[in-house]
Design a protein around this motif. Structure first.
Motif, short mmCIF file in Angstrom:
data_model
loop_
_atom_site.label_atom_id
_atom_site.label_comp_id
_atom_site.label_asym_id
_atom_site.label_seq_id
_atom_site.Cartn_x
_atom_site.Cartn_y
_atom_site.Cartn_z
N PHE A 1 0.97 -1.35 0.00
CA PHE A 1 -0.32 -0.06 0.12
C PHE A 1 0.99 0.95 0.08
N THR A 2 1.63 1.73 1.36
CA THR A 2 3.12 2.46 1.12
C THR A 2 4.02 3.03 -0.16
N LYS A 3 4.35 1.42 -0.79
CA LYS A 3 4.53 1.77 -2.35
C LYS A 3 3.84 2.69 -3.26
N SER A 4 2.81 1.54 -3.36
CA SER A 4 1.63 1.94 -4.76
C SER A 4 1.39 3.67 -4.45
N VAL A 5 1.07 3.85 -3.31
CA VAL A 5 0.21 5.46 -2.59
C VAL A 5 1.57 6.17 -3.04
N PHE B 1 1.56 10.74 -3.52
CA PHE B 1 1.79 11.15 -2.14
C PHE B 1 2.05 9.73 -1.39
N ASP B 2 2.74 11.19 -0.42
CA ASP B 2 3.97 10.07 1.17
C ASP B 2 3.21 9.89 2.68
N VAL B 3 2.64 8.51 3.01
CA VAL B 3 1.76 8.41 3.96
C VAL B 3 3.07 7.84 4.66
N THR B 4 4.22 7.67 4.17
CA THR B 4 4.62 7.12 6.23
C THR B 4 4.74 8.35 6.84
N ARG B 5 4.82 8.92 6.62
CA ARG B 5 4.89 10.22 7.87
C ARG B 5 3.55 10.13 8.52
N PHE B 6 2.59 9.39 8.12
CA PHE B 6 2.08 9.24 9.43
C PHE B 6 1.90 8.22 10.71
N ILE B 7 3.04 6.72 9.66
CA ILE B 7 3.18 5.78 10.30
C ILE B 7 4.83 5.69 10.30
#
Length: 78
Positions: free
Chosen positions: A39-43, A48-54
């Motif tokens: 999910f994180t790699k595809s987003v 979109f950078d969702v790793t800042r929430f994880i």
């Protein structure tokens, strides 16, 4: 065409992550950690950078290289 395929992969992995919490496991052969990585790699591919929430998936900063030979942190050979 690539973005459409990545979007479908992101949607399927996101739904499977959320459905695993509430309902049943839609993809029983994939672990939640693998689904989260997919999910994180595809987003991220979509922009979109969702790793800042994880917090545990953030990239660590690299150590700074010594700038001069007189640097005090450099090892001393005796």
């Amino acid at each position: 065409m690539k973005k459409l395929i990545v979007l479908v992969i992101a949607i399927v992995s996101g739904i499977s992550l959320c459905a695993d919490i509430f309902i049943i496991d839609l993809l029983p052969f994939l672990d939640e950690a693998i689904l989260l990585a997919i999910f994180t790699k595809s987003v991220a591919y979509l922009g979109f950078d969702v790793t800042r929430f994880i917090p545990f998936m953030r990239k660590k900063g690299k150590a700074a290289a010594p700038t001069s030979p007189d640097d005090r942190s450099a090892p001393i050979d005796v």
